[in-house]
Design a protein around this motif. Structure first.
Motif, PDB file in Angstrom:
ATOM      1  N   GLU A  40       1.146  -1.020   0.293  1.00  0.00           N
ATOM      2  CA  GLU A  40       0.075  -0.164   0.136  1.00  0.00           C
ATOM      3  C   GLU A  40       0.884   1.619  -0.013  1.00  0.00           C
ATOM      4  O   GLU A  40       1.906   1.793   0.499  1.00  0.00           O
ATOM      5  CB  GLU A  40      -1.249  -0.345   1.243  1.00  0.00           C
ATOM      6  N   LEU A  41       0.656   2.384  -1.540  1.00  0.00           N
ATOM      7  CA  LEU A  41       1.800   3.271  -0.887  1.00  0.00           C
ATOM      8  C   LEU A  41       0.639   4.386  -0.511  1.00  0.00           C
ATOM      9  O   LEU A  41      -0.398   5.044  -0.211  1.00  0.00           O
ATOM     10  CB  LEU A  41       1.800   3.374  -2.632  1.00  0.00           C
ATOM     11  N   SER A  42       1.751   5.185   0.644  1.00  0.00           N
ATOM     12  CA  SER A  42       1.131   6.772   0.853  1.00  0.00           C
ATOM     13  C   SER A  42       2.097   7.445   0.573  1.00  0.00           C
ATOM     14  O   SER A  42       3.168   7.678   0.926  1.00  0.00           O
ATOM     15  CB  SER A  42       1.441   6.243   2.349  1.00  0.00           C
ATOM     16  N   VAL A  43       1.242   8.662  -0.167  1.00  0.00           N
ATOM     17  CA  VAL A  43       1.943   9.863  -0.840  1.00  0.00           C
ATOM     18  C   VAL A  43       1.062  10.801  -0.127  1.00  0.00           C
ATOM     19  O   VAL A  43      -0.299  11.558   0.188  1.00  0.00           O
ATOM     20  CB  VAL A  43       2.056   9.732  -2.395  1.00  0.00           C
ATOM     21  N   ARG A  44       2.090  11.945  -0.029  1.00  0.00           N
ATOM     22  CA  ARG A  44       1.318  13.634   1.433  1.00  0.00           C
ATOM     23  C   ARG A  44       0.626  14.484  -0.063  1.00  0.00           C
ATOM     24  O   ARG A  44       1.580  14.887  -0.628  1.00  0.00           O
ATOM     25  CB  ARG A  44       1.663  13.678   2.088  1.00  0.00           C
ATOM     26  N   VAL A  45      -0.213  14.292  -0.723  1.00  0.00           N
ATOM     27  CA  VAL A  45      -0.366  15.627  -1.002  1.00  0.00           C
ATOM     28  C   VAL A  45      -0.907  16.770  -1.097  1.00  0.00           C
ATOM     29  O   VAL A  45      -1.730  17.190   0.082  1.00  0.00           O
ATOM     30  CB  VAL A  45      -1.641  15.006  -2.077  1.00  0.00           C
ATOM     31  N   LEU A  46      -0.293  17.800  -1.229  1.00  0.00           N
ATOM     32  CA  LEU A  46      -0.270  19.494  -1.149  1.00  0.00           C
ATOM     33  C   LEU A  46      -1.051  19.591  -1.835  1.00  0.00           C
ATOM     34  O   LEU A  46      -1.506  19.230  -3.074  1.00  0.00           O
ATOM     35  CB  LEU A  46       1.358  19.816  -0.499  1.00  0.00           C
ATOM     36  N   PRO A  47      -1.712  20.857  -1.593  1.00  0.00           N
ATOM     37  CA  PRO A  47      -2.571  21.543  -2.322  1.00  0.00           C
ATOM     38  C   PRO A  47      -2.043  22.985  -3.271  1.00  0.00           C
ATOM     39  O   PRO A  47      -0.931  23.033  -2.567  1.00  0.00           O
ATOM     40  CB  PRO A  47      -3.710  21.945  -1.137  1.00  0.00           C
ATOM     41  N   ARG A  48      -2.260  22.851  -4.467  1.00  0.00           N
ATOM     42  CA  ARG A  48      -1.799  24.156  -4.866  1.00  0.00           C
ATOM     43  C   ARG A  48      -1.265  25.350  -4.165  1.00  0.00           C
ATOM     44  O   ARG A  48      -1.761  25.837  -3.146  1.00  0.00           O
ATOM     45  CB  ARG A  48      -2.448  24.524  -6.571  1.00  0.00           C
TER      46      ARG A  48
END
Length: 99
Positions: A57-65
């Protein structure tokens, strides 16, 4: 590769004979050494050790623009404002897409 400009030059007849002999030799080499093998079929039976990633399971932290970033209307990538080349009727365009 050095060229000896003082060496005697071959005539057209000698050049034709050489090229025919070379072609015959190449034809004999190609027919004996060529093996047609499909690369995809050869790769299907080959399995890398530890290549089964179905349980991962990959976990990626997505930041808003951010405030100093924009989304290019041609490539849809988020770039820093320093890469803004122009703004057309659709919106901002990055310098890579404008080139």
């Amino acid at each position: 590769m050095a060229t000896d400009y003082d060496a005697p030059r071959k005539t057209d007849d000698e050049l034709n004979e050489d090229s025919l002999e070379e072609l015959k030799a190449r034809r004999a080499e190609k027919t004996s050494a060529v093996v047609d093998e499909d690369e995809t079929e050869a790769a299907e039976g080959f399995e890398l050790p530890g290549a089964d990633l179905s349980g991962e399971e990959l976990s990626v932290r997505v930041l808003p623009r951010q405030a100093d970033e924009f989304t290019c209307t041609r490539c849809f990538l988020v770039h820093h404002r320093s890469q803004l080349a122009l703004t057309d009727e659709l919106g901002p365009v990055c310098s890579e897409c404008a080139a």
